[in-house]
Design an enzyme around this catalytic site. Structure first.
Site, mmCIF file in Angstrom:
data_model
loop_
_atom_site.group_PDB
_atom_site.id
_atom_site.type_symbol
_atom_site.label_atom_id
_atom_site.label_comp_id
_atom_site.label_asym_id
_atom_site.label_seq_id
_atom_site.Cartn_x
_atom_site.Cartn_y
_atom_site.Cartn_z
ATOM 1 N N LYS A 1 0.830 -1.219 0.000
ATOM 2 C CA LYS A 1 0.000 0.000 0.000
ATOM 3 C C LYS A 1 0.859 1.262 0.000
ATOM 4 O O LYS A 1 0.616 2.182 -0.769
ATOM 5 C CB LYS A 1 -0.922 0.044 1.237
ATOM 6 C CG LYS A 1 -1.899 -1.099 1.354
ATOM 7 C CD LYS A 1 -2.853 -0.911 2.531
ATOM 8 C CE LYS A 1 -2.188 -0.918 3.881
ATOM 9 N NZ LYS A 1 -1.532 -2.189 4.240
ATOM 10 N N ARG B 1 -9.445 1.010 8.722
ATOM 11 C CA ARG B 1 -8.990 -0.353 8.994
ATOM 12 C C ARG B 1 -10.044 -1.136 9.755
ATOM 13 O O ARG B 1 -9.823 -2.305 10.062
ATOM 14 C CB ARG B 1 -7.739 -0.291 9.840
ATOM 15 C CG ARG B 1 -6.459 -0.683 9.094
ATOM 16 C CD ARG B 1 -5.351 -0.478 10.057
ATOM 17 N NE ARG B 1 -4.145 -1.161 9.816
ATOM 18 C CZ ARG B 1 -3.038 -0.584 9.337
ATOM 19 N NH1 ARG B 1 -3.056 0.654 8.928
ATOM 20 N NH2 ARG B 1 -1.928 -1.267 9.270
ATOM 21 N N ARG C 1 11.764 -6.095 5.069
ATOM 22 C CA ARG C 1 11.489 -4.685 4.751
ATOM 23 C C ARG C 1 12.407 -3.743 5.526
ATOM 24 O O ARG C 1 12.687 -3.967 6.703
ATOM 25 C CB ARG C 1 10.026 -4.377 5.105
ATOM 26 C CG ARG C 1 9.640 -2.935 4.847
ATOM 27 C CD ARG C 1 8.164 -2.778 4.713
ATOM 28 N NE ARG C 1 7.473 -2.772 6.002
ATOM 29 C CZ ARG C 1 6.175 -2.506 6.127
ATOM 30 N NH1 ARG C 1 5.437 -2.247 5.064
ATOM 31 N NH2 ARG C 1 5.606 -2.519 7.310
ATOM 32 N N ARG D 1 11.459 -1.557 10.998
ATOM 33 C CA ARG D 1 10.416 -1.123 11.929
ATOM 34 C C ARG D 1 10.294 -2.138 13.067
ATOM 35 O O ARG D 1 10.371 -3.332 12.846
ATOM 36 C CB ARG D 1 9.073 -1.028 11.190
ATOM 37 C CG ARG D 1 8.855 0.300 10.516
ATOM 38 C CD ARG D 1 7.631 0.321 9.640
ATOM 39 N NE ARG D 1 6.430 -0.256 10.224
ATOM 40 C CZ ARG D 1 5.237 -0.253 9.634
ATOM 41 N NH1 ARG D 1 5.083 0.313 8.450
ATOM 42 N NH2 ARG D 1 4.191 -0.811 10.205
HETATM 43 P P1 AMP Z 1 1.003 0.676 9.155
HETATM 44 O O1 AMP Z 1 2.202 1.518 8.979
HETATM 45 O O2 AMP Z 1 -0.154 1.096 8.297
HETATM 46 O O3 AMP Z 1 1.306 -0.802 9.036
HETATM 47 O O4 AMP Z 1 0.505 0.888 10.664
HETATM 48 C C1 AMP Z 1 1.348 0.573 11.768
HETATM 49 C C2 AMP Z 1 0.507 0.458 13.035
HETATM 50 O O5 AMP Z 1 -0.148 1.702 13.311
HETATM 51 C C3 AMP Z 1 -0.621 -0.573 12.966
HETATM 52 O O6 AMP Z 1 -0.182 -1.889 13.251
HETATM 53 C C4 AMP Z 1 -1.568 -0.034 14.036
HETATM 54 O O7 AMP Z 1 -1.093 -0.308 15.343
HETATM 55 C C5 AMP Z 1 -1.453 1.483 13.826
HETATM 56 N N1 AMP Z 1 -2.437 1.976 12.832
HETATM 57 C C6 AMP Z 1 -2.178 2.526 11.618
HETATM 58 N N2 AMP Z 1 -3.315 2.869 10.999
HETATM 59 C C7 AMP Z 1 -4.327 2.522 11.826
HETATM 60 C C8 AMP Z 1 -5.737 2.591 11.751
HETATM 61 N N3 AMP Z 1 -6.357 3.107 10.670
HETATM 62 N N4 AMP Z 1 -6.455 2.126 12.802
HETATM 63 C C9 AMP Z 1 -5.859 1.633 13.901
HETATM 64 N N5 AMP Z 1 -4.536 1.522 14.049
HETATM 65 C C10 AMP Z 1 -3.757 1.965 13.020
#
Ligand code: AMP
Length: 213
Positions: free
Chosen positions: A13, A88, A125, A158
């Protein structure tokens, strides 16, 4: 163009959002990046969110919905945006619909990848600590080891890209996020895109889908 990108963690994404945004001169709104920046800045919200993120859990809807609602009011969002990692949950999607109205979103792209592929991708990654550009130790390396090609920032792994947290994040995806495929399909907005193979080929499929929008 107001777009949502759906897909498992590691589906691509972020990578594809950056390509779409560059082409259309619209902002990428990545809730993960916003939260990581808040953690880095040591804000109250960042401190609260970190607990959830480190465990691979989702941050509560009310926190994330407020962040996105505020961000969408910014002037750079007026001509469109790509939502990357939001919504999400069905609750978040409902709040977004309340905020934008029924025709607030033009298309939802679901990037589909086998679970075995995302596990391999996430394990290898590397992410730029400054601009969040995404690399992979074997399939997308930087020109200089450990340094971002784009901004010169340090490439890091990360904390939530470790094996145990990856499995939890995938479980969260299946339970909380996958229902959104049906949600947006019922609204006639969903486009399924195969997210496997070459990054540019995947982008080509996205461009094709967007021609129909
Ligand atoms: P990502 O970088 O999109 O993989 O997000 C990393 C982490 O941020 C996720 O595992 C969640 O803990 C939190 N997070 C990101 N976006 C959301 C969302 N829309 N709703 C809830 N938690 C989120």
């Amino acid at each position: 163009m107001r777009l949502i990108l759906l897909g498992m963690p590691g589906a691509g994404k972020g990578t594809q959002a950056k390509k779409i945004c560059r082409g259309q001169s619209i902002p990428q709104i990545s809730t993960g990046d916003i939260l990581r920046q808040a953690v880095k800045d040591g804000t109250d919200m960042g401190t609260k969110a970190k607990d959830y993120m480190d465990k691979g859990l989702l941050v509560p809807d009310e926190v994330i919905v407020d962040i996105v609602r505020e961000r969408l009011k910014d002037p750079d969002c007026q001509d469109g945006y790509v939502l990357d990692g939001f919504p999400r949950t069905v609750g978040q999607a409902g709040s977004l619909e309340d905020a934008l109205g029924n025709d607030g979103i033009d298309a939802v792209l679901s990037i589909e990848v086998a679970e075995s592929v995302v596990i391999e991708r996430l394990g290898g990654r590397r992410t730029c600590s400054e601009c969040s550009m995404i690399y992979h130790i074997s399939s997308k390396t930087s020109k200089v080891d450990g340094i971002c090609d784009q901004c010169g920032g340090a490439l890091i792994q990360r904390e939530d890209d470790c094996a145990e947290t990856i499995m939890k994040r995938l479980e969260m995806y299946r339970e909380q996020t996958e229902p959104l495929i049906r949600y947006y399909s019922e609204r006639g907005l969903l486009h399924k895109i195969s997210g496997e193979g070459d990054i540019d080929d995947i982008f080509g499929r996205i461009e094709l889908a967007l021609r129909e929008v």
